[in-house]
Design an enzyme around this catalytic site. Structure first.
Site, PDB file in Angstrom:
ATOM      1  N   SER A 124       0.837  -1.203   0.000  1.00 57.10           N
ATOM      2  CA  SER A 124       0.000   0.000   0.000  1.00 57.10           C
ATOM      3  C   SER A 124       0.869   1.249   0.000  1.00 57.10           C
ATOM      4  O   SER A 124       1.967   1.256   0.555  1.00 57.10           O
ATOM      5  CB  SER A 124      -0.888   0.024   1.236  1.00 57.10           C
ATOM      6  OG  SER A 124      -1.707  -1.118   1.285  1.00 57.10           O
TER       7      SER A 124
HETATM    8  N1  SAH Z   1      -0.744  -4.602   4.290  1.00 53.66           N
HETATM    9  C1  SAH Z   1      -0.045  -4.659   3.017  1.00 53.66           C
HETATM   10  C2  SAH Z   1      -0.988  -4.485   1.866  1.00 53.66           C
HETATM   11  C3  SAH Z   1      -1.161  -5.743   1.112  1.00 53.66           C
HETATM   12  S1  SAH Z   1      -2.291  -5.666  -0.240  1.00 53.66           S
HETATM   13  C4  SAH Z   1       1.072  -3.613   3.023  1.00 53.66           C
HETATM   14  O1  SAH Z   1       1.614  -3.331   4.052  1.00 53.66           O
HETATM   15  O2  SAH Z   1       1.437  -3.125   1.994  1.00 53.66           O
HETATM   16  C5  SAH Z   1      -3.598  -6.666   0.373  1.00 53.66           C
HETATM   17  C6  SAH Z   1      -3.256  -8.090   0.705  1.00 53.66           C
HETATM   18  O3  SAH Z   1      -4.463  -8.713   1.167  1.00 53.66           O
HETATM   19  C7  SAH Z   1      -2.780  -8.961  -0.460  1.00 53.66           C
HETATM   20  O4  SAH Z   1      -1.526  -9.482  -0.157  1.00 53.66           O
HETATM   21  C8  SAH Z   1      -3.830 -10.073  -0.559  1.00 53.66           C
HETATM   22  O5  SAH Z   1      -3.295 -11.349  -0.894  1.00 53.66           O
HETATM   23  C9  SAH Z   1      -4.403 -10.082   0.850  1.00 53.66           C
HETATM   24  N2  SAH Z   1      -5.758 -10.630   1.000  1.00 53.66           N
HETATM   25  C10 SAH Z   1      -6.825 -10.485   0.179  1.00 53.66           C
HETATM   26  N3  SAH Z   1      -7.891 -11.128   0.665  1.00 53.66           N
HETATM   27  C11 SAH Z   1      -7.504 -11.684   1.862  1.00 53.66           C
HETATM   28  C12 SAH Z   1      -8.169 -12.476   2.851  1.00 53.66           C
HETATM   29  N4  SAH Z   1      -9.447 -12.851   2.718  1.00 53.66           N
HETATM   30  N5  SAH Z   1      -7.461 -12.870   3.952  1.00 53.66           N
HETATM   31  C13 SAH Z   1      -6.156 -12.518   4.099  1.00 53.66           C
HETATM   32  N6  SAH Z   1      -5.476 -11.787   3.189  1.00 53.66           N
HETATM   33  C14 SAH Z   1      -6.138 -11.368   2.070  1.00 53.66           C
END
Ligand code: SAH
Length: 223
Positions: A73
């Site tokens: 993000s």
């Molecule tokens: N927190 C991260 C952002 C990751 S993007 C950062 O610091 O940059 C969002 C993430 O959510 C992705 O890796 C995706 O695989 C995960 N995701 C999507 N649906 C999910 C679910 N139901 N349970 C756990 N993770 C999920």
């Protein structure tokens, strides 16, 4: 490590510290006011959480690819989500859903006693574990699972931060909040969402909406 390599690693560290402070100055200009969040973001080495080829862009205010069609993000979104989740208080237990590369969990780890992060893609969860260890962050537990299914009869969280977009609040999550606890989630369609905060007051939940954001979708199942 040779002396030359050690010197260049130290140089990189200093250069990234300067870029990180510029990132924090930008976050301030963009309206982030929580000094505890800003201090945490000044400390977490974001460049360790992106692929080496992208490390020089780690402090730009943009989302970057982390593989598996997912992104880290953008700094502003991380800061704003943390600020809304913290609501000016120190946090005990925090749950993050959508751990990705582990960056936001690392920031939350500076705001809380302990952070649990759930990531549905196993390879990302494994890499996040490694990076957090390499960054010397010991108070984050990474689980590979579908975070929408999270449940507990015993543990309650001061804050839950969902880092993926959903049309509705996953029904399991509100009951995981401690009294006074806050859930922050991007709610909306695929194109854009509104950062939304649910605050628990006993059995009542107060709902507030904030900024327009764009997140990758919250998906079901685990890989
Ligand atoms: N927190 C991260 C952002 C990751 S993007 C950062 O610091 O940059 C969002 C993430 O959510 C992705 O890796 C995706 O695989 C995960 N995701 C999507 N649906 C999910 C679910 N139901 N349970 C756990 N993770 C999920």
């Amino acid at each position: 490590m040779s002396a030359t390599l050690a010197r260049s690693a130290a140089g990189l560290g200093m250069a990234s510290e300067r870029t990180r402070l510029r990132m924090v100055a930008r976050l301030r200009e963009q309206g982030i006011t929580d000094e505890v969040v800003l201090a945490a973001m000044a400390q977490v080495p974001r460049h360790l959480f992106v692929e080496e080829a992208l490390a020089s862009r780690a402090y730009e205010d943009t989302a970057l690819p982390i593989g598996f069609a997912q992104t880290i993000s953008q700094p502003w979104v991380v800061a704003r989500s943390c600020e809304l989740a913290r609501a000016g208080r120190m946090l005990d237990l925090v749950l993050e859903i959508g751990g990705g590369c582990g960056y936001q969990a690392a920031v939350l780890a500076r705001l809380a006693r302990e952070v649990y992060t759930i990531e549905r893609i196993g390879a990302l969860a494994a890499r996040a574990r490694q990076t957090l260890a390499a960054a010397g962050i010991g108070n984050v537990k990474v689980r590979n699972a579908d975070g929408r299914d999270a449940s507990s009869n015993v543990v309650q969280f001061d804050a839950i931060v969902v880092a993926a977009a959903s049309a509705t609040i996953p029904p399991n999550l509100p009951s995981l909040l401690a009294d006074g606890g806050r859930l922050v989630i991007p709610l909306g369609g695929a194109e854009h969402q509104r950062l939304t905060r649910l605050t628990r007051h006993g059995e009542q939940f107060e709902r507030e909406t904030f900024d327009d954001v764009v997140f990758v979708p919250l998906k079901s199942g685990q890989e």
